[in-house]
Design a protein around this motif. Structure first.
Motif, PDB file in Angstrom:
ATOM      1  N   LEU A 173      -1.922  15.756 -70.377  1.00 46.25           N
ATOM      2  CA  LEU A 173      -1.979  16.804 -71.254  1.00 46.25           C
ATOM      3  C   LEU A 173      -3.308  17.679 -71.383  1.00 46.25           C
ATOM      4  CD1 LEU A 173       0.109  15.370 -74.117  1.00 46.25           C
ATOM      5  CD2 LEU A 173       0.712  17.529 -72.943  1.00 46.25           C
ATOM      6  N   ALA A 174      -3.327  18.835 -71.473  1.00 51.14           N
ATOM      7  CA  ALA A 174      -4.466  19.626 -71.963  1.00 51.14           C
ATOM      8  C   ALA A 174      -5.008  19.038 -73.056  1.00 51.14           C
ATOM      9  CB  ALA A 174      -4.075  21.156 -72.049  1.00 51.14           C
ATOM     10  N   GLY A 175      -6.258  18.832 -73.203  1.00 55.41           N
ATOM     11  CA  GLY A 175      -6.931  18.495 -74.296  1.00 55.41           C
ATOM     12  C   GLY A 175      -7.402  17.108 -74.123  1.00 55.41           C
ATOM     13  N   THR A 176      -7.122  16.513 -73.141  1.00 55.97           N
ATOM     14  CA  THR A 176      -7.185  14.980 -73.107  1.00 55.97           C
ATOM     15  C   THR A 176      -8.235  14.583 -71.860  1.00 55.97           C
ATOM     16  OG1 THR A 176      -5.183  14.443 -71.355  1.00 55.97           O
ATOM     17  CG2 THR A 176      -5.052  14.462 -73.926  1.00 55.97           C
ATOM     18  N   PHE A 177      -8.830  15.553 -71.120  1.00 52.97           N
ATOM     19  CA  PHE A 177      -9.487  15.347 -69.909  1.00 52.97           C
ATOM     20  C   PHE A 177     -11.057  15.082 -70.353  1.00 52.97           C
ATOM     21  CE2 PHE A 177      -5.910  17.415 -68.224  1.00 52.97           C
ATOM     22  CZ  PHE A 177      -5.418  16.707 -67.149  1.00 52.97           C
ATOM     23  N   GLY A 178     -11.417  15.937 -71.187  1.00 52.64           N
ATOM     24  CA  GLY A 178     -12.844  16.102 -71.458  1.00 52.64           C
ATOM     25  C   GLY A 178     -13.388  15.373 -72.682  1.00 52.64           C
ATOM     26  N   GLU A 179     -14.718  15.388 -73.158  1.00 51.78           N
ATOM     27  CA  GLU A 179     -14.957  14.837 -74.224  1.00 51.78           C
ATOM     28  C   GLU A 179     -14.334  15.377 -75.523  1.00 51.78           C
ATOM     29  OE1 GLU A 179     -17.707  13.465 -71.328  1.00 51.78           O
ATOM     30  OE2 GLU A 179     -17.036  15.281 -71.674  1.00 51.78           O
ATOM     31  N   TYR A 180     -14.025  16.837 -75.499  1.00 50.75           N
ATOM     32  CA  TYR A 180     -13.522  17.398 -76.703  1.00 50.75           C
ATOM     33  C   TYR A 180     -12.352  18.414 -76.215  1.00 50.75           C
ATOM     34  CZ  TYR A 180     -18.004  16.057 -78.356  1.00 50.75           C
ATOM     35  OH  TYR A 180     -19.223  15.394 -78.638  1.00 50.75           O
ATOM     36  N   GLY A 181     -11.174  18.116 -76.838  1.00 48.61           N
ATOM     37  CA  GLY A 181      -9.998  19.169 -76.711  1.00 48.61           C
ATOM     38  C   GLY A 181      -9.934  20.065 -77.924  1.00 48.61           C
ATOM     39  N   CYS A 182     -10.021  21.341 -77.688  1.00 43.47           N
ATOM     40  CA  CYS A 182     -10.347  22.225 -79.063  1.00 43.47           C
ATOM     41  C   CYS A 182      -9.049  23.023 -78.861  1.00 43.47           C
ATOM     42  CB  CYS A 182     -11.447  22.991 -78.781  1.00 43.47           C
ATOM     43  SG  CYS A 182     -12.928  22.086 -78.582  1.00 43.47           S
ATOM     44  N   PHE A 183      -8.302  23.255 -80.007  1.00 46.19           N
ATOM     45  CA  PHE A 183      -6.978  23.892 -80.107  1.00 46.19           C
ATOM     46  C   PHE A 183      -7.007  24.872 -81.254  1.00 46.19           C
ATOM     47  CE2 PHE A 183      -6.126  19.933 -78.187  1.00 46.19           C
ATOM     48  CZ  PHE A 183      -5.028  20.274 -77.241  1.00 46.19           C
ATOM     49  N   SER A 184      -6.364  25.967 -80.972  1.00 42.48           N
ATOM     50  CA  SER A 184      -6.320  27.096 -82.265  1.00 42.48           C
ATOM     51  C   SER A 184      -4.793  27.084 -82.543  1.00 42.48           C
ATOM     52  CB  SER A 184      -6.734  28.495 -81.469  1.00 42.48           C
ATOM     53  OG  SER A 184      -6.070  29.450 -82.435  1.00 42.48           O
ATOM     54  N   PHE A 185      -4.440  27.084 -83.810  1.00 44.92           N
ATOM     55  CA  PHE A 185      -2.892  27.151 -84.173  1.00 44.92           C
ATOM     56  C   PHE A 185      -2.772  28.648 -84.758  1.00 44.92           C
ATOM     57  CE2 PHE A 185      -4.305  22.595 -84.686  1.00 44.92           C
ATOM     58  CZ  PHE A 185      -3.278  22.382 -83.545  1.00 44.92           C
ATOM     59  N   TYR A 186      -3.333  29.729 -84.218  1.00 45.10           N
ATOM     60  CA  TYR A 186      -3.241  31.138 -84.706  1.00 45.10           C
ATOM     61  C   TYR A 186      -1.725  31.530 -84.499  1.00 45.10           C
ATOM     62  CZ  TYR A 186      -3.851  36.109 -84.580  1.00 45.10           C
ATOM     63  OH  TYR A 186      -3.806  37.501 -84.780  1.00 45.10           O
ATOM     64  N   PRO A 187      -1.254  31.969 -85.222  1.00 46.78           N
ATOM     65  CA  PRO A 187       0.397  32.237 -85.420  1.00 46.78           C
ATOM     66  C   PRO A 187       1.205  32.490 -84.156  1.00 46.78           C
ATOM     67  CG  PRO A 187      -0.571  33.354 -87.503  1.00 46.78           C
ATOM     68  CD  PRO A 187      -1.689  32.771 -86.455  1.00 46.78           C
ATOM     69  N   THR A 188       0.490  33.130 -83.273  1.00 51.02           N
ATOM     70  CA  THR A 188       1.418  33.480 -81.959  1.00 51.02           C
ATOM     71  C   THR A 188       1.225  32.406 -81.018  1.00 51.02           C
ATOM     72  OG1 THR A 188      -0.796  34.340 -80.969  1.00 51.02           O
ATOM     73  CG2 THR A 188       0.600  36.076 -82.359  1.00 51.02           C
ATOM     74  N   LYS A 189       0.486  31.295 -81.337  1.00 53.26           N
ATOM     75  CA  LYS A 189       0.204  30.065 -80.245  1.00 53.26           C
ATOM     76  C   LYS A 189       1.624  29.452 -80.155  1.00 53.26           C
ATOM     77  CE  LYS A 189      -4.051  30.904 -80.057  1.00 53.26           C
ATOM     78  NZ  LYS A 189      -4.668  31.797 -78.932  1.00 53.26           N
ATOM     79  N   ASN A 190       1.741  28.759 -79.027  1.00 55.27           N
ATOM     80  CA  ASN A 190       3.088  27.915 -78.940  1.00 55.27           C
ATOM     81  C   ASN A 190       3.416  26.947 -80.042  1.00 55.27           C
ATOM     82  OD1 ASN A 190       2.927  29.229 -76.303  1.00 55.27           O
ATOM     83  ND2 ASN A 190       3.694  27.325 -75.359  1.00 55.27           N
TER      84      ASN A 190
END
Length: 365
Positions: A173-190
């Motif tokens: 999964l995206a976000g699990t490769f690096g030291e930090y996985g950074c997510f936005s939950f802005y309303p249009t996101k999945n």
């Protein structure tokens, strides 16, 4: 009677299936009397970490802050360099600048729109400290060679996953490769909240503790401030809404994949479509095509009651805010920004909506 307009996005319709659950959650939130960093945030962090099979998640106020706090957590020196794709939303670059670091642009692969691993090593200098990858439009970057380059050069990897909730590269999964996985939950996101919200996946307990301090005035214990921090807390009510939607993330992604497959199978050869590769599980946060007469195509679709968007009309290094970079040239990025067009492809759209878009767009000449 004019035909029904197909919007690019309809957030009210998108969230309609969750409306009753939202109301119940809001009532629980209101009655709890605890409005900041309470049980809803703690539970969402746990559930989001479980989804990714990771141990540590820290909820923050938005996606930009997720990137900034991740970079701050590293204690880089002013003037250190961070490699970043030349083709991205400006937030990726703003996070680097806000931390007094220097963005070093690397061109994308023109087929994937993501940073080209083959070009990264040429950008590394003695001042390079990190690679910030951006999983654009819902497709992961080619992470295996990128992580190898980072390891060989002792560089941190920060993943901008704002558009890639649930996306995978080689099953990971995206976000699990690096030291930090950074997510936005802005309303249009999945996985979208009903306002701004964000989160960081990190790998170590040490970073987890520090990020929790950074988001909350540098404090882990009330009124005791161990480091210089910020006010960037995931809102309790937004966390409660995200908890409602998280169990449906795979369903949302699968619906968008179904819509994308209609485009892929039926759009004619006049349009450059996203590539299909078994290594990449694209969740199509954005379904984009490219066309040399993008602006005329957009106007044609609008005249035929189909709304579209452009992600993004101006390459970052051409933005007025980054005037110091305006004299630089990144031709691949500029070509993408001049020709890309985003078609309707949301959880609120039906398969018939997309077939109608295909029918109309294929008549463009």
């Amino acid at each position: 009677m004019s035909p029904m307009r197909i919007p690019y996005e309809n957030l009210k319709a998108l969230n309609k299936p969750f409306e009753e659950a939202f109301k119940l959650k809001f009532n629980d939130f209101l009655n709890s009397g605890w409005y900041i960093l309470g049980n809803e945030v703690a539970q969402f962090e746990k559930e989001f970490s479980n989804y990714h099979d990771e141990n540590y998640v820290v909820g923050v106020a938005n996606g930009l802050d997720a990137l900034i706090l991740s970079l701050k957590c590293c204690n880089f020196k002013k003037g250190d360099e961070v490699i970043v794709p030349s083709n991205t939303y400006i937030a990726s670059i703003l996070s680097i600048l806000q931390c007094d670091l220097v963005p070093i642009f690397v061109e994308p692969n023109v087929e994937t729109y993501n940073i080209d691993p083959k070009k990264i090593e040429d950008a590394i200098t003695s001042k390079t400290v990190a690679i910030m990858v951006v999983h654009l439009y819902g497709q992961c970057c080619e992470m295996e060679p990128i992580v190898n380059i980072a390891n060989q050069n002792k560089l941190k990897v920060v993943e901008d996953c704002a558009q890639a909730h649930g996306a995978k590269y080689k099953g990971k999964l995206a976000g699990t490769f690096g030291e930090y996985g950074c997510f936005s939950f802005y309303p249009t996101k999945n996985l979208g909240a009903l306002g701004d919200a964000g989160a960081i996946i990190c790998k170590t307990e040490e970073d987890y503790i520090k990020l929790r301090q950074l988001r909350n005035y540098g404090s882990e214990k009330k009124y005791h401030n161990g480091i210089i921090g910020y006010n960037s807390r995931l809102d309790e009510v937004q966390a409660s809404f995200l908890r409602v939607k998280l169990p449906y993330l795979n369903e949302i992604n699968n619906h968008k994949k179904t819509l994308a497959s209609i485009y892929q199978s039926n759009l004619n050869e006049n349009f450059i479509k996203p590539i299909i590769d078994n290594d990449f599980d694209n969740v199509y946060h954005i379904y984009n095509i490219r066309h040399k007469e993008r602006d005329r195509l957009k106007a044609y679709l609008s005249a035929n009651n189909i709304d579209t968007e452009i992600h993004y009309p101006v390459a970052p290094h051409k933005q007025q805010a980054l005037y110091q970079l305006n004299n630089l040239s990144y031709p691949i990025s500029e070509e993408i920004h001049a020709t890309t067009l985003s078609l309707p492809c949301s959880f609120a759209h039906t398969e018939n909506d997309i077939r109608k878009v295909v029918e109309i767009i294929n008549q463009f000449n």
